[in-house]
Design a protein around this motif. Structure first.
Motif, mmCIF file in Angstrom:
data_model
loop_
_atom_site.group_PDB
_atom_site.id
_atom_site.type_symbol
_atom_site.label_atom_id
_atom_site.label_comp_id
_atom_site.label_asym_id
_atom_site.label_seq_id
_atom_site.Cartn_x
_atom_site.Cartn_y
_atom_site.Cartn_z
ATOM 1 N N GLY A 103 -24.897 -14.148 62.244
ATOM 2 C CA GLY A 103 -26.017 -14.194 61.303
ATOM 3 C C GLY A 103 -25.714 -14.868 59.970
ATOM 4 O O GLY A 103 -26.539 -14.833 59.062
ATOM 5 N N ARG A 104 -24.547 -15.512 59.870
ATOM 6 C CA ARG A 104 -24.165 -16.142 58.599
ATOM 7 C C ARG A 104 -24.346 -17.669 58.661
ATOM 8 O O ARG A 104 -24.421 -18.252 59.731
ATOM 9 C CB ARG A 104 -22.690 -15.820 58.293
ATOM 10 N N ASP A 105 -24.386 -18.266 57.479
ATOM 11 C CA ASP A 105 -24.430 -19.722 57.390
ATOM 12 C C ASP A 105 -22.990 -20.223 57.368
ATOM 13 O O ASP A 105 -22.252 -19.971 56.407
ATOM 14 C CB ASP A 105 -25.165 -20.149 56.116
ATOM 15 N N VAL A 106 -22.613 -20.900 58.438
ATOM 16 C CA VAL A 106 -21.213 -21.298 58.599
ATOM 17 C C VAL A 106 -21.075 -22.813 58.462
ATOM 18 O O VAL A 106 -21.857 -23.581 59.035
ATOM 19 C CB VAL A 106 -20.670 -20.829 59.971
ATOM 20 N N LEU A 107 -20.099 -23.219 57.677
ATOM 21 C CA LEU A 107 -19.823 -24.645 57.495
ATOM 22 C C LEU A 107 -18.372 -24.905 57.907
ATOM 23 O O LEU A 107 -17.427 -24.446 57.243
ATOM 24 C CB LEU A 107 -20.044 -25.040 56.028
ATOM 25 N N LEU A 108 -18.208 -25.605 59.021
ATOM 26 C CA LEU A 108 -16.864 -25.980 59.476
ATOM 27 C C LEU A 108 -16.354 -27.123 58.600
ATOM 28 O O LEU A 108 -17.064 -28.097 58.368
ATOM 29 C CB LEU A 108 -16.931 -26.421 60.951
ATOM 30 N N VAL A 109 -15.133 -27.001 58.109
ATOM 31 C CA VAL A 109 -14.554 -28.027 57.232
ATOM 32 C C VAL A 109 -13.361 -28.670 57.931
ATOM 33 O O VAL A 109 -12.381 -28.010 58.266
ATOM 34 C CB VAL A 109 -14.115 -27.414 55.879
ATOM 35 N N GLU A 110 -13.477 -29.971 58.177
ATOM 36 C CA GLU A 110 -12.467 -30.743 58.913
ATOM 37 C C GLU A 110 -11.894 -31.845 58.034
ATOM 38 O O GLU A 110 -12.618 -32.415 57.220
ATOM 39 C CB GLU A 110 -13.145 -31.451 60.098
ATOM 40 N N GLY A 111 -10.642 -32.179 58.248
ATOM 41 C CA GLY A 111 -10.057 -33.317 57.540
ATOM 42 C C GLY A 111 -10.543 -34.633 58.118
ATOM 43 O O GLY A 111 -10.993 -35.514 57.406
ATOM 44 N N VAL A 112 -10.434 -34.775 59.434
ATOM 45 C CA VAL A 112 -10.861 -36.019 60.082
ATOM 46 C C VAL A 112 -11.435 -35.717 61.455
ATOM 47 O O VAL A 112 -10.907 -34.886 62.192
ATOM 48 C CB VAL A 112 -9.695 -37.053 60.184
ATOM 49 N N VAL A 113 -12.556 -36.358 61.734
ATOM 50 C CA VAL A 113 -13.137 -36.274 63.079
ATOM 51 C C VAL A 113 -12.979 -37.657 63.706
ATOM 52 O O VAL A 113 -13.474 -38.651 63.183
ATOM 53 C CB VAL A 113 -14.622 -35.861 63.036
ATOM 54 N N ASP A 114 -12.252 -37.682 64.818
ATOM 55 C CA ASP A 114 -11.993 -38.953 65.502
ATOM 56 C C ASP A 114 -12.835 -38.986 66.775
ATOM 57 O O ASP A 114 -13.994 -39.379 66.745
ATOM 58 C CB ASP A 114 -10.491 -39.042 65.785
ATOM 59 N N THR A 115 -12.301 -38.520 67.892
ATOM 60 C CA THR A 115 -13.112 -38.453 69.121
ATOM 61 C C THR A 115 -14.146 -37.334 69.009
ATOM 62 O O THR A 115 -15.131 -37.327 69.738
ATOM 63 C CB THR A 115 -12.246 -38.163 70.357
ATOM 64 N N GLY A 116 -13.874 -36.376 68.145
ATOM 65 C CA GLY A 116 -14.789 -35.251 67.993
ATOM 66 C C GLY A 116 -14.490 -34.109 68.951
ATOM 67 O O GLY A 116 -15.158 -33.072 68.926
ATOM 68 N N ARG A 117 -13.461 -34.273 69.772
ATOM 69 C CA ARG A 117 -13.168 -33.226 70.761
ATOM 70 C C ARG A 117 -12.729 -31.932 70.082
ATOM 71 O O ARG A 117 -13.116 -30.841 70.505
ATOM 72 C CB ARG A 117 -12.108 -33.723 71.744
ATOM 73 N N THR A 118 -11.944 -32.061 69.024
ATOM 74 C CA THR A 118 -11.472 -30.859 68.326
ATOM 75 C C THR A 118 -12.641 -30.136 67.659
ATOM 76 O O THR A 118 -12.805 -28.919 67.824
ATOM 77 C CB THR A 118 -10.411 -31.241 67.264
ATOM 78 N N ALA A 119 -13.451 -30.895 66.926
ATOM 79 C CA ALA A 119 -14.605 -30.280 66.248
ATOM 80 C C ALA A 119 -15.528 -29.625 67.270
ATOM 81 O O ALA A 119 -16.000 -28.506 67.058
ATOM 82 C CB ALA A 119 -15.359 -31.336 65.432
ATOM 83 N N SER A 120 -15.764 -30.302 68.389
ATOM 84 C CA SER A 120 -16.648 -29.734 69.419
ATOM 85 C C SER A 120 -16.097 -28.429 69.962
ATOM 86 O O SER A 120 -16.852 -27.464 70.163
ATOM 87 C CB SER A 120 -16.836 -30.711 70.585
ATOM 88 N N ALA A 121 -14.785 -28.390 70.198
ATOM 89 C CA ALA A 121 -14.169 -27.174 70.742
ATOM 90 C C ALA A 121 -14.303 -26.018 69.745
ATOM 91 O O ALA A 121 -14.623 -24.886 70.122
ATOM 92 C CB ALA A 121 -12.696 -27.434 71.073
ATOM 93 N N ILE A 122 -14.103 -26.308 68.467
ATOM 94 C CA ILE A 122 -14.216 -25.249 67.453
ATOM 95 C C ILE A 122 -15.677 -24.803 67.313
ATOM 96 O O ILE A 122 -15.972 -23.606 67.251
ATOM 97 C CB ILE A 122 -13.658 -25.707 66.088
ATOM 98 N N LEU A 123 -16.582 -25.767 67.279
ATOM 99 C CA LEU A 123 -18.004 -25.414 67.125
ATOM 100 C C LEU A 123 -18.475 -24.546 68.284
ATOM 101 O O LEU A 123 -19.223 -23.580 68.083
ATOM 102 C CB LEU A 123 -18.862 -26.693 67.043
ATOM 103 N N LYS A 124 -17.990 -24.884 69.478
ATOM 104 C CA LYS A 124 -18.362 -24.108 70.661
ATOM 105 C C LYS A 124 -17.873 -22.667 70.507
ATOM 106 O O LYS A 124 -18.607 -21.712 70.778
ATOM 107 C CB LYS A 124 -17.704 -24.756 71.890
ATOM 108 N N ARG A 125 -16.636 -22.539 70.030
ATOM 109 C CA ARG A 125 -16.075 -21.203 69.829
ATOM 110 C C ARG A 125 -16.867 -20.428 68.772
ATOM 111 O O ARG A 125 -17.216 -19.261 68.945
ATOM 112 C CB ARG A 125 -14.606 -21.325 69.407
ATOM 113 N N LEU A 126 -17.176 -21.086 67.649
ATOM 114 C CA LEU A 126 -17.892 -20.404 66.570
ATOM 115 C C LEU A 126 -19.305 -20.021 67.000
ATOM 116 O O LEU A 126 -19.808 -18.956 66.619
ATOM 117 C CB LEU A 126 -17.940 -21.291 65.313
#
Ligand code: IMP
Ligand code: MG
Length: 189
Positions: A103-126
């Motif tokens: 129920g919170r407003d969540v903002l994922l903070v990344e240094g660099v998004v390249d293929t986006g696979r890492t960000a996608s995996a984290i977003l899926k988890r969150l």
């Protein structure tokens, strides 16, 4: 690039030749703008910034201090198994954040998004924990990376397919402490 700009790096520039991409003052200016934009968008809310370790740590510190609304901070780790810059297909996401994000407003903070696979995996988890909103802020977005289902809403700089280091970003754990963002031409051939 003048020698002055790379002063804090002078001792560790060997053995890789690092070329300047964004100076500290350019980064500061852009991070302040992102902070102002985020402050406007989250006015009246108390977002949770979730930093993706370790590359986020310098950006997160500067970004958080550029945001004027109240916020909480949490960290999550995700790594692809690799030595240096070689990557394989496995992304290991660390334990879920300790702060409840339901129920919170969540903002994922990344240094660099390249293929986006890492960000996608984290977003899926969150997303499993059903935050009210879920967005991403990344300092760098490689133009060559695949388009994500959910592109980062806040992007510091779009960059070509360069291997970037500094300001939190590493090559084989080195160079995170550079006070500028550089790139390493020998990795880009
Ligand atoms: P992605 O999954 O391809 O988007 O990239 C994921 C991770 O690889 C990032 O979070 C960084 O940790 C790392 N990475 C990607 N590109 C670079 C780079 O140019 N320099 C340093 N690390 C990088
Ligand atoms: Mg790395």
């Amino acid at each position: 690039m003048s020698e002055k700009n790379i002063s804090n790096a002078a001792a560790i520039l060997e053995p890789h030749k690092i070329e300047m991409l964004f100076r500290r003052d350019e980064i500061n200016k852009r991070v302040r703008q992102l902070g102002e934009e985020i402050s406007r968008d989250y006015q009246g809310k108390t977002p949770i910034l979730v930093g993706a370790l370790k590359g986020c740590f310098v950006f997160m510190a500067d970004l958080a201090r550029s945001i004027s609304c109240p916020l909480e901070m949490e960290f999550i780790s995700a790594a692809s198994y690799r030595e240096g810059r070689l990557q394989d297909d496995t992304i290991a996401v660390g334990p879920s954040p300790i702060l409840p994000i339901y129920g919170r407003d969540v903002l994922l903070v990344e240094g660099v998004v390249d293929t986006g696979r890492t960000a996608s995996a984290i977003l899926k988890r969150l997303a499993i924990d059903e935050p009210k909103s879920l967005e991403t802020a990344t300092l760098l977005r490689k133009k060559t990376g695949a388009k994500l289902d959910k592109e980062p809403k806040y992007i510091g700089f779009e960059v070509d397919d360069l291997f970037v280091v500094g300001y939190g970003l590493d090559y084989s754990q080195l160079y995170r402490n550079l006070n500028f963002i550089g790139h390493v031409p020998e990795f880009e051939k």
